[in-house]
Each structure stands twice: as C-alpha cells, then as structure tokens.
Design a protein around this motif. Structure first.
Motif, PDB file in Angstrom:
ATOM      1  N   PHE A 152     -32.131 -35.332 -12.525  1.00 28.76           N
ATOM      2  CA  PHE A 152     -33.006 -34.354 -13.167  1.00 28.76           C
ATOM      3  C   PHE A 152     -33.535 -33.378 -12.119  1.00 28.76           C
ATOM      4  CE2 PHE A 152     -33.096 -37.935 -16.053  1.00 28.76           C
ATOM      5  CZ  PHE A 152     -33.024 -37.339 -17.302  1.00 28.76           C
ATOM      6  N   SER A 153     -33.941 -32.205 -12.565  1.00 31.88           N
ATOM      7  CA  SER A 153     -34.470 -31.190 -11.648  1.00 31.88           C
ATOM      8  C   SER A 153     -35.821 -31.581 -11.081  1.00 31.88           C
ATOM      9  CB  SER A 153     -34.613 -29.845 -12.365  1.00 31.88           C
ATOM     10  OG  SER A 153     -33.368 -29.406 -12.833  1.00 31.88           O
ATOM     11  N   TYR A 154     -36.587 -32.401 -11.822  1.00 29.78           N
ATOM     12  CA  TYR A 154     -37.957 -32.711 -11.419  1.00 29.78           C
ATOM     13  C   TYR A 154     -38.130 -34.223 -11.276  1.00 29.78           C
ATOM     14  CZ  TYR A 154     -38.188 -28.015 -13.257  1.00 29.78           C
ATOM     15  OH  TYR A 154     -37.930 -26.692 -13.511  1.00 29.78           O
ATOM     16  N   PRO A 155     -38.601 -34.678 -10.110  1.00 29.36           N
ATOM     17  CA  PRO A 155     -38.785 -36.116  -9.909  1.00 29.36           C
ATOM     18  C   PRO A 155     -39.963 -36.702 -10.679  1.00 29.36           C
ATOM     19  CG  PRO A 155     -39.501 -34.892  -7.980  1.00 29.36           C
ATOM     20  CD  PRO A 155     -38.883 -33.903  -8.913  1.00 29.36           C
ATOM     21  N   VAL A 156     -40.867 -35.841 -11.140  1.00 32.63           N
ATOM     22  CA  VAL A 156     -42.036 -36.301 -11.893  1.00 32.63           C
ATOM     23  C   VAL A 156     -42.063 -35.585 -13.239  1.00 32.63           C
ATOM     24  CG1 VAL A 156     -44.569 -36.396 -11.955  1.00 32.63           C
ATOM     25  CG2 VAL A 156     -43.366 -36.707  -9.781  1.00 32.63           C
ATOM     26  N   LEU A 157     -42.354 -36.347 -14.266  1.00 34.99           N
ATOM     27  CA  LEU A 157     -42.582 -35.776 -15.594  1.00 34.99           C
ATOM     28  C   LEU A 157     -43.971 -36.225 -16.031  1.00 34.99           C
ATOM     29  CD1 LEU A 157     -40.221 -35.375 -18.501  1.00 34.99           C
ATOM     30  CD2 LEU A 157     -42.289 -36.679 -18.920  1.00 34.99           C
ATOM     31  N   LEU A 158     -44.818 -35.278 -16.407  1.00 34.64           N
ATOM     32  CA  LEU A 158     -46.164 -35.605 -16.877  1.00 34.64           C
ATOM     33  C   LEU A 158     -46.210 -35.428 -18.391  1.00 34.64           C
ATOM     34  CD1 LEU A 158     -48.276 -33.884 -14.092  1.00 34.64           C
ATOM     35  CD2 LEU A 158     -47.835 -36.331 -14.386  1.00 34.64           C
ATOM     36  N   GLY A 159     -46.568 -36.495 -19.095  1.00 32.93           N
ATOM     37  CA  GLY A 159     -46.511 -36.504 -20.551  1.00 32.93           C
ATOM     38  C   GLY A 159     -47.855 -36.278 -21.230  1.00 32.93           C
ATOM     39  N   ARG A 160     -47.825 -36.413 -22.550  1.00 31.17           N
ATOM     40  CA  ARG A 160     -49.000 -36.109 -23.381  1.00 31.17           C
ATOM     41  C   ARG A 160     -50.203 -36.986 -23.074  1.00 31.17           C
ATOM     42  NH1 ARG A 160     -45.106 -36.559 -27.290  1.00 31.17           N
ATOM     43  NH2 ARG A 160     -46.111 -38.365 -28.209  1.00 31.17           N
ATOM     44  N   ARG A 161     -49.981 -38.244 -22.708  1.00 30.70           N
ATOM     45  CA  ARG A 161     -51.116 -39.135 -22.422  1.00 30.70           C
ATOM     46  C   ARG A 161     -51.950 -38.556 -21.282  1.00 30.70           C
ATOM     47  NH1 ARG A 161     -48.713 -43.876 -22.337  1.00 30.70           N
ATOM     48  NH2 ARG A 161     -49.604 -44.668 -24.249  1.00 30.70           N
ATOM     49  N   PHE A 162     -51.300 -38.089 -20.222  1.00 32.77           N
ATOM     50  CA  PHE A 162     -52.014 -37.452 -19.110  1.00 32.77           C
ATOM     51  C   PHE A 162     -52.734 -36.191 -19.583  1.00 32.77           C
ATOM     52  CE2 PHE A 162     -51.362 -33.734 -16.288  1.00 32.77           C
ATOM     53  CZ  PHE A 162     -52.427 -33.947 -15.432  1.00 32.77           C
ATOM     54  N   MET A 163     -52.038 -35.350 -20.351  1.00 35.02           N
ATOM     55  CA  MET A 163     -52.630 -34.082 -20.803  1.00 35.02           C
ATOM     56  C   MET A 163     -53.843 -34.327 -21.693  1.00 35.02           C
ATOM     57  SD  MET A 163     -49.198 -31.968 -21.678  1.00 35.02           S
ATOM     58  CE  MET A 163     -47.701 -32.524 -20.888  1.00 35.02           C
ATOM     59  N   ARG A 164     -53.732 -35.311 -22.579  1.00 33.56           N
ATOM     60  CA  ARG A 164     -54.841 -35.630 -23.489  1.00 33.56           C
ATOM     61  C   ARG A 164     -56.018 -36.214 -22.727  1.00 33.56           C
ATOM     62  NH1 ARG A 164     -53.398 -40.639 -26.354  1.00 33.56           N
ATOM     63  NH2 ARG A 164     -54.274 -41.454 -24.436  1.00 33.56           N
ATOM     64  N   ASP A 165     -55.740 -37.187 -21.874  1.00 36.16           N
ATOM     65  CA  ASP A 165     -56.816 -37.868 -21.159  1.00 36.16           C
ATOM     66  C   ASP A 165     -57.533 -36.950 -20.171  1.00 36.16           C
ATOM     67  OD1 ASP A 165     -56.110 -40.107 -22.571  1.00 36.16           O
ATOM     68  OD2 ASP A 165     -55.126 -41.124 -20.886  1.00 36.16           O
ATOM     69  N   ASP A 166     -56.830 -35.967 -19.634  1.00 36.19           N
ATOM     70  CA  ASP A 166     -57.412 -35.111 -18.606  1.00 36.19           C
ATOM     71  C   ASP A 166     -57.626 -33.676 -19.070  1.00 36.19           C
ATOM     72  OD1 ASP A 166     -57.658 -36.876 -16.150  1.00 36.19           O
ATOM     73  OD2 ASP A 166     -55.629 -37.292 -16.813  1.00 36.19           O
ATOM     74  N   ASN A 167     -57.516 -33.447 -20.400  1.00 36.58           N
ATOM     75  CA  ASN A 167     -57.872 -32.169 -21.003  1.00 36.58           C
ATOM     76  C   ASN A 167     -57.069 -31.003 -20.412  1.00 36.58           C
ATOM     77  OD1 ASN A 167     -59.289 -30.940 -23.020  1.00 36.58           O
ATOM     78  ND2 ASN A 167     -61.110 -30.575 -21.801  1.00 36.58           N
ATOM     79  N   ILE A 168     -55.737 -31.123 -20.463  1.00 33.34           N
ATOM     80  CA  ILE A 168     -54.824 -30.130 -19.892  1.00 33.34           C
ATOM     81  C   ILE A 168     -54.097 -29.395 -21.013  1.00 33.34           C
ATOM     82  CG2 ILE A 168     -52.807 -29.792 -18.399  1.00 33.34           C
ATOM     83  CD1 ILE A 168     -55.180 -30.890 -16.841  1.00 33.34           C
ATOM     84  N   LEU A 169     -54.037 -28.075 -20.909  1.00 37.57           N
ATOM     85  CA  LEU A 169     -53.208 -27.247 -21.784  1.00 37.57           C
ATOM     86  C   LEU A 169     -52.031 -26.725 -20.975  1.00 37.57           C
ATOM     87  CD1 LEU A 169     -55.918 -25.127 -23.640  1.00 37.57           C
ATOM     88  CD2 LEU A 169     -54.748 -27.167 -24.478  1.00 37.57           C
ATOM     89  N   ILE A 170     -50.899 -26.461 -21.643  1.00 40.45           N
ATOM     90  CA  ILE A 170     -49.690 -26.011 -20.955  1.00 40.45           C
ATOM     91  C   ILE A 170     -49.334 -24.594 -21.366  1.00 40.45           C
ATOM     92  CG2 ILE A 170     -47.246 -26.518 -20.507  1.00 40.45           C
ATOM     93  CD1 ILE A 170     -49.305 -28.670 -19.611  1.00 40.45           C
ATOM     94  N   ASP A 171     -49.073 -23.750 -20.362  1.00 40.76           N
ATOM     95  CA  ASP A 171     -48.517 -22.417 -20.598  1.00 40.76           C
ATOM     96  C   ASP A 171     -47.005 -22.552 -20.453  1.00 40.76           C
ATOM     97  OD1 ASP A 171     -47.562 -19.835 -20.531  1.00 40.76           O
ATOM     98  OD2 ASP A 171     -49.103 -19.088 -19.178  1.00 40.76           O
ATOM     99  N   SER A 172     -46.300 -22.616 -21.567  1.00 37.36           N
ATOM    100  CA  SER A 172     -44.863 -22.889 -21.531  1.00 37.36           C
ATOM    101  C   SER A 172     -44.043 -21.711 -21.025  1.00 37.36           C
ATOM    102  CB  SER A 172     -44.369 -23.302 -22.926  1.00 37.36           C
ATOM    103  OG  SER A 172     -44.593 -22.249 -23.839  1.00 37.36           O
TER     104      SER A 172
END
Length: 196
Positions: free
Chosen positions: A153-173
């Motif tokens: 894969f191009s990215y060694p880390v994938l951050l999912g919804r659990r992280f975004m929800r728990d840490d109040n993160i929005l994504i600019d796609s």
C-alpha cells in the motif's frame, strides 16, 4: 402558522454556523472539530518514527504496517511482537549513509483484542489489535491499530473512523498535508542508533 415559520427561519439565519458549532461543542464538553487532509504525517510516540497516514472514513479501525506478527504470553497475558521494516515505506528523512532497507524496528505490545477481517475475494483474516500513541498535527493521540502487512500500500498507516470520532477529527477529502502544526520526529540515522 406562516408567521411562526418565518420567525423560526429568521432566528436560524441570524446565527453564523461557526457559532452554532462552537456552542454545541461547549455544551457537550468537546472541542471544535479539527480538519485534517486525507493524508497527513504521523509520528509514532515511542520511536519518533515519521510515517504517512491515510485518513479513511471507510475503515472503522486504524491499521499499522507490521510483518512477522506473532502472539505470545507474558505474565499470563496475551502479547504480540512485530516488525516494521523502514525499507517498505521510505518516509523517514535521512541525513547520512544509512539506507531505509537496513532498519527494521521491533515492537512488543499487549493485545487489546483480535478482529476478524472479511476480505473481498480472499479468505477472512484474524488480526491482532494493539493500542499505540502517536502524534498528528502537533497533538498526541492514542488509538487501536490492527497489525497487517501494508507493504504493497502507499501508506503504512491508515487512520479509521474510531480515531476520528474519539478525537473529533473532520477530513478534507480534497486536500492533504494541511495540519497547522508539526510533530517532532527523528532522522533515519537517529532511529537506526535506537534500534541497535
């Protein structure tokens, strides 16, 4: 009835959206959401290793590139050991003669849980999940990572919804690397010295 609807609409329009977001965040004791790009740098806390991370709303659990993953018992608890070869993703800045292929980091972590991953066109796979701390956008976070070989894969880390929800993160796609603050990281040479 029409007059009441007009008053309700006028009341709604008189408050800017940011005030509503801030007021809701205040009342629920959470912070205003932070917006990050769909790809950002993360730094793994215990090693100062910098890696590219894709923030993916399609995944619930985050995942981390890991090879030679093996479970074992330690003090009657489930633990897992794994390796992260830096040659698979050459994200670490280098200032000398050390090659990424020459550095393989080894980790041991308590198992938080295991998860069964259903894969399209392939057999299901059981993965270990561990808690790990990392820095993104200048802030330390902890989340659950499933351990899997992400070498293709191009990215060694994938951050999912659990992280975004728990840490109040929005994504600019539509954008990447938009974090306002950086995290401190080590050079490849510094990491190689720690690994010896």
């Amino acid at each position: 009835m029409r007059r009441l609807a007009s008053l309700a609409l006028a009341a709604t329009l008189s408050f800017p959206a940011t005030s509503v977001i801030a007021k809701n965040a205040e009342s629920s004791n959470t912070s205003v959401p932070e917006t990050l790009g769909f790809v950002e740098w993360v730094v793994m806390n215990d090693t100062n290793l910098r890696l590219k991370a894709r923030l993916d709303t399609g995944a619930k659990t985050s995942s981390l590139h890991a090879v030679n993953v093996e479970g074992f018992k330690k003090d009657n608890e489930e633990w897992v050991k794994f390796q992260l070869p830096l040659g698979d993703h050459e994200d670490q800045p280098s200032e000398g003669d050390v090659e990424h292929e020459d550095v393989v980091l080894e980790f041991e972590r308590p198992v938080h849980r295991t998860v069964l991953i259903k894969r399209k066109g392939a057999p299901s796979q059981r993965r270990y999940v561990v808690n790990m701390e990392f820095c993104i956008a200048g802030t330390i976070h902890e989340t659950q990572f499933s351990l899997t070989d992400r070498g293709n894969f191009s990215y060694p880390v994938l951050l999912g919804r659990r992280f975004m929800r728990d840490d109040n993160i929005l994504i600019d796609s539509a954008d990447s690397f938009i974090a306002q603050q950086d995290c401190e990281y080590s050079t490849l040479e510094e990491i190689a010295k720690q690994a010896d």
